[in-house]
Design a protein around this motif. Structure first.
Motif, mmCIF file in Angstrom:
data_model
loop_
_atom_site.group_PDB
_atom_site.id
_atom_site.type_symbol
_atom_site.label_atom_id
_atom_site.label_comp_id
_atom_site.label_asym_id
_atom_site.label_seq_id
_atom_site.Cartn_x
_atom_site.Cartn_y
_atom_site.Cartn_z
ATOM 1 N N LEU A 168 0.825 -1.200 0.000
ATOM 2 C CA LEU A 168 0.000 0.000 0.000
ATOM 3 C C LEU A 168 0.862 1.253 0.000
ATOM 4 C CD1 LEU A 168 -2.784 1.317 0.125
ATOM 5 C CD2 LEU A 168 -2.686 1.105 2.621
ATOM 6 N N LEU A 169 1.898 1.283 0.818
ATOM 7 C CA LEU A 169 2.742 2.468 0.871
ATOM 8 C C LEU A 169 3.472 2.684 -0.448
ATOM 9 C CD1 LEU A 169 3.874 4.876 2.308
ATOM 10 C CD2 LEU A 169 5.507 3.385 3.476
ATOM 11 N N GLU A 170 3.920 1.622 -1.047
ATOM 12 C CA GLU A 170 4.576 1.743 -2.350
ATOM 13 C C GLU A 170 3.615 2.344 -3.376
ATOM 14 O OE1 GLU A 170 7.199 -0.990 -5.470
ATOM 15 O OE2 GLU A 170 6.045 -1.957 -3.875
ATOM 16 N N PHE A 171 2.362 1.883 -3.376
ATOM 17 C CA PHE A 171 1.370 2.420 -4.304
ATOM 18 C C PHE A 171 1.117 3.899 -4.011
ATOM 19 C CE2 PHE A 171 -2.961 3.510 -5.519
ATOM 20 C CZ PHE A 171 -3.014 3.072 -6.838
ATOM 21 N N CYS A 172 1.010 4.249 -2.721
ATOM 22 C CA CYS A 172 0.766 5.649 -2.351
ATOM 23 C C CYS A 172 1.903 6.551 -2.827
ATOM 24 C CB CYS A 172 0.589 5.769 -0.842
ATOM 25 S SG CYS A 172 -0.982 5.113 -0.221
ATOM 26 N N ILE A 173 3.133 6.107 -2.633
ATOM 27 C CA ILE A 173 4.283 6.899 -3.065
ATOM 28 C C ILE A 173 4.249 7.106 -4.576
ATOM 29 C CG2 ILE A 173 6.793 6.874 -3.292
ATOM 30 C CD1 ILE A 173 6.854 5.419 -0.556
ATOM 31 N N GLU A 174 3.949 6.050 -5.301
ATOM 32 C CA GLU A 174 3.936 6.132 -6.767
ATOM 33 C C GLU A 174 2.811 7.011 -7.292
ATOM 34 O OE1 GLU A 174 3.641 2.064 -7.907
ATOM 35 O OE2 GLU A 174 5.795 1.654 -7.631
ATOM 36 N N ASN A 175 1.735 7.168 -6.512
ATOM 37 C CA ASN A 175 0.555 7.875 -6.992
ATOM 38 C C ASN A 175 0.275 9.180 -6.247
ATOM 39 O OD1 ASN A 175 -1.021 6.002 -9.076
ATOM 40 N ND2 ASN A 175 -0.055 4.697 -7.529
ATOM 41 N N GLY A 176 1.211 9.633 -5.452
ATOM 42 C CA GLY A 176 1.060 10.914 -4.783
ATOM 43 C C GLY A 176 -0.059 10.954 -3.771
ATOM 44 N N VAL A 177 -0.280 9.835 -3.077
ATOM 45 C CA VAL A 177 -1.301 9.751 -2.035
ATOM 46 C C VAL A 177 -0.599 9.644 -0.686
ATOM 47 C CG1 VAL A 177 -3.225 8.394 -1.113
ATOM 48 C CG2 VAL A 177 -2.921 8.618 -3.594
ATOM 49 N N MET A 178 -0.992 10.454 0.268
ATOM 50 C CA MET A 178 -0.430 10.346 1.615
ATOM 51 C C MET A 178 -1.020 9.126 2.320
ATOM 52 S SD MET A 178 -0.481 13.219 4.656
ATOM 53 C CE MET A 178 -2.267 13.120 4.948
ATOM 54 N N LEU A 179 -0.195 8.411 3.057
ATOM 55 C CA LEU A 179 -0.675 7.341 3.926
ATOM 56 C C LEU A 179 -0.718 7.915 5.340
ATOM 57 C CD1 LEU A 179 0.327 3.596 3.945
ATOM 58 C CD2 LEU A 179 0.078 4.871 6.074
ATOM 59 N N THR A 180 -1.926 7.992 5.912
ATOM 60 C CA THR A 180 -2.088 8.481 7.280
ATOM 61 C C THR A 180 -2.163 7.285 8.208
ATOM 62 O OG1 THR A 180 -3.315 10.416 6.489
ATOM 63 C CG2 THR A 180 -3.482 9.880 8.830
ATOM 64 N N ALA A 181 -1.236 7.215 9.146
ATOM 65 C CA ALA A 181 -1.138 6.064 10.044
ATOM 66 C C ALA A 181 -1.989 6.278 11.282
ATOM 67 C CB ALA A 181 0.311 5.839 10.440
ATOM 68 N N TYR A 182 -3.079 5.490 11.408
ATOM 69 C CA TYR A 182 -3.804 5.508 12.683
ATOM 70 C C TYR A 182 -3.308 4.351 13.550
ATOM 71 C CZ TYR A 182 -7.291 1.930 11.109
ATOM 72 O OH TYR A 182 -7.930 0.794 10.660
ATOM 73 N N SER A 183 -3.589 4.429 14.840
ATOM 74 C CA SER A 183 -3.007 3.498 15.819
ATOM 75 C C SER A 183 -1.492 3.393 15.636
ATOM 76 C CB SER A 183 -3.650 2.109 15.710
ATOM 77 O OG SER A 183 -5.022 2.156 15.997
ATOM 78 N N PRO A 184 -0.791 4.527 15.511
ATOM 79 C CA PRO A 184 0.645 4.477 15.211
ATOM 80 C C PRO A 184 1.487 3.910 16.351
ATOM 81 C CG PRO A 184 0.006 6.717 15.766
ATOM 82 C CD PRO A 184 -1.276 5.919 15.657
ATOM 83 N N LEU A 185 0.908 3.832 17.550
ATOM 84 C CA LEU A 185 1.627 3.261 18.684
ATOM 85 C C LEU A 185 1.138 1.850 18.998
ATOM 86 C CD1 LEU A 185 1.756 6.450 20.938
ATOM 87 C CD2 LEU A 185 3.386 5.678 19.196
ATOM 88 N N ALA A 186 0.413 1.269 18.029
ATOM 89 C CA ALA A 186 -0.072 -0.115 18.160
ATOM 90 C C ALA A 186 -0.861 -0.294 19.449
ATOM 91 C CB ALA A 186 1.083 -1.112 18.082
ATOM 92 N N GLU A 187 -1.694 0.719 19.756
ATOM 93 C CA GLU A 187 -2.530 0.696 20.963
ATOM 94 C C GLU A 187 -1.693 0.405 22.212
ATOM 95 O OE1 GLU A 187 -5.707 -2.008 20.074
ATOM 96 O OE2 GLU A 187 -6.725 -0.542 18.788
ATOM 97 N N GLY A 188 -0.521 1.010 22.257
ATOM 98 C CA GLY A 188 0.351 0.903 23.415
ATOM 99 C C GLY A 188 1.341 -0.237 23.380
ATOM 100 N N ARG A 189 1.258 -1.091 22.358
ATOM 101 C CA ARG A 189 2.140 -2.261 22.319
ATOM 102 C C ARG A 189 3.596 -1.919 22.008
ATOM 103 N NH1 ARG A 189 1.157 -5.697 18.401
ATOM 104 N NH2 ARG A 189 -0.496 -4.542 17.312
ATOM 105 N N VAL A 190 3.848 -0.689 21.519
ATOM 106 C CA VAL A 190 5.249 -0.313 21.294
ATOM 107 C C VAL A 190 5.993 -0.169 22.621
ATOM 108 C CG1 VAL A 190 4.729 0.811 19.095
ATOM 109 C CG2 VAL A 190 4.764 2.182 21.201
ATOM 110 N N ILE A 191 5.251 0.154 23.686
ATOM 111 C CA ILE A 191 5.886 0.324 24.994
ATOM 112 C C ILE A 191 6.422 -1.020 25.478
ATOM 113 C CG2 ILE A 191 5.590 1.128 27.357
ATOM 114 C CD1 ILE A 191 5.257 3.270 25.155
ATOM 115 N N GLY A 192 7.687 -1.031 25.869
ATOM 116 C CA GLY A 192 8.299 -2.252 26.356
ATOM 117 C C GLY A 192 9.036 -3.042 25.290
ATOM 118 N N ASN A 193 8.921 -2.633 24.021
ATOM 119 C CA ASN A 193 9.653 -3.345 22.977
ATOM 120 C C ASN A 193 11.144 -3.051 23.122
ATOM 121 O OD1 ASN A 193 10.893 -3.148 19.986
ATOM 122 N ND2 ASN A 193 9.389 -4.782 20.080
#
Length: 269
Positions: A168-193
């Motif tokens: 999806l990101l590759e397609f967005c880059i090629e077509n000038g579409v922004m990818l907006t990341a929701y849940s960018p912190l994986a609902e808190g799962r990044v904490i402790g990694n």
């Protein structure tokens, strides 16, 4: 603040997510976010907080033109006339024009062409500046782009260090579409990694700040973390004073596995 420029539009790369906050809690958090420096605010019909978001924007000591406001259409409102009626209602609740209007998720029964046509009509009326989609696959995004008289500015999807979105990101880059990341912190799962923690220790940053920095350094990517406490709102904003190395970016991509090599190539890493 950093910006993503897509289709000639400059969008604050770091936005403020508002789900699932409502009422006074939401209004207070949005006010705090704007005071902190956020200039991109995300809401939706589904969140039942558009009125609170609009009130916070109206009360803020920030020029309205400096704020990029996003809302989204409920899946059950995607028939042509329902789009028009429901967005007029959103406009009333927000008490301001909408900078970016998204289809919240693709309909199983209503052709995307029908929904997009109504969204284009709203643009012509002047209450919506730009349009986009959310939770669309590559094929669905292709269909939306083909259906619209105006650019599809973004596809808002779940994206974080544990969620691979390479195709999806590759397609967005090629077509000038922004990818907006929701849940960018994986609902808190990044904490402790351990990997994110180790990288963060080099900069005096938390795992969450490293995860957000990783997203913001990718081409055509914005992120909309949600926070309600002033401390977390500020911490999520404090990601513009350091930069990850290419090696560190790769180490975080490696948490996903999958199509790492293709994504790195698309991003020029």
């Amino acid at each position: 603040m950093e910006y993503v420029t897509t289709q000639g539009v400059d969008i604050p790369a770091l936005g403020f997510g508002t789900y699932p906050m409502r009422g006074e809690t939401c209004q207070t958090a949005v006010h705090q976010a704007l005071e902190t420096g956020y200039r991109h605010v995300d809401t939706a019909q589904m969140y039942n907080n558009e009125r609170a978001v609009g009130q916070a924007i109206a009360a803020a000591d920030v020029p309205r033109d400096d704020i990029f406001l996003v809302t989204k259409i409920l899946r059950q409102n995607l028939a042509h006339d329902d789009v028009l009626e429901s967005v007029e209602e959103s406009h009333g609740r927000l008490a301001t024009d909408i900078d970016l209007l998204l289809i919240h998720s693709p309909s199983r029964t209503i052709p995307v062409e029908e929904s997009i046509a109504a969204m284009n009509d709203l643009q012509k009326r002047g209450i919506v500046r730009h349009i986009g989609v959310s939770n669309f696959s590559v094929g669905q995004l292709q269909d939306a782009i083909a259906a619209s008289d105006t650019p599809i500015l973004t596809n808002q999807v779940e994206y974080h260090p544990f969620k691979e979105q390479a195709n999806l990101l590759e397609f967005c880059i090629e077509n000038g579409v922004m990818l907006t990341a929701y849940s960018p912190l994986a609902e808190g799962r990044v904490i402790g990694n351990d990997r994110l923690k180790g990288i963060g220790a080099r900069y005096g940053k938390t795992e969450a700040q490293v995860a957000l920095r990783w997203l913001l350094q990718q081409e055509q990517v914005s992120a909309i973390p949600k926070a309600s406490s002033p401390a977390h709102i500020q911490a999520n904003f404090d990601v513009f004073d350091f930069e990850l190395t290419d090696e560190e970016m790769t180490q975080i991509f490696d948490l996903q596995g999958g199509l790492l090599t293709r994504l790195q190539t698309a991003l020029g890493l």
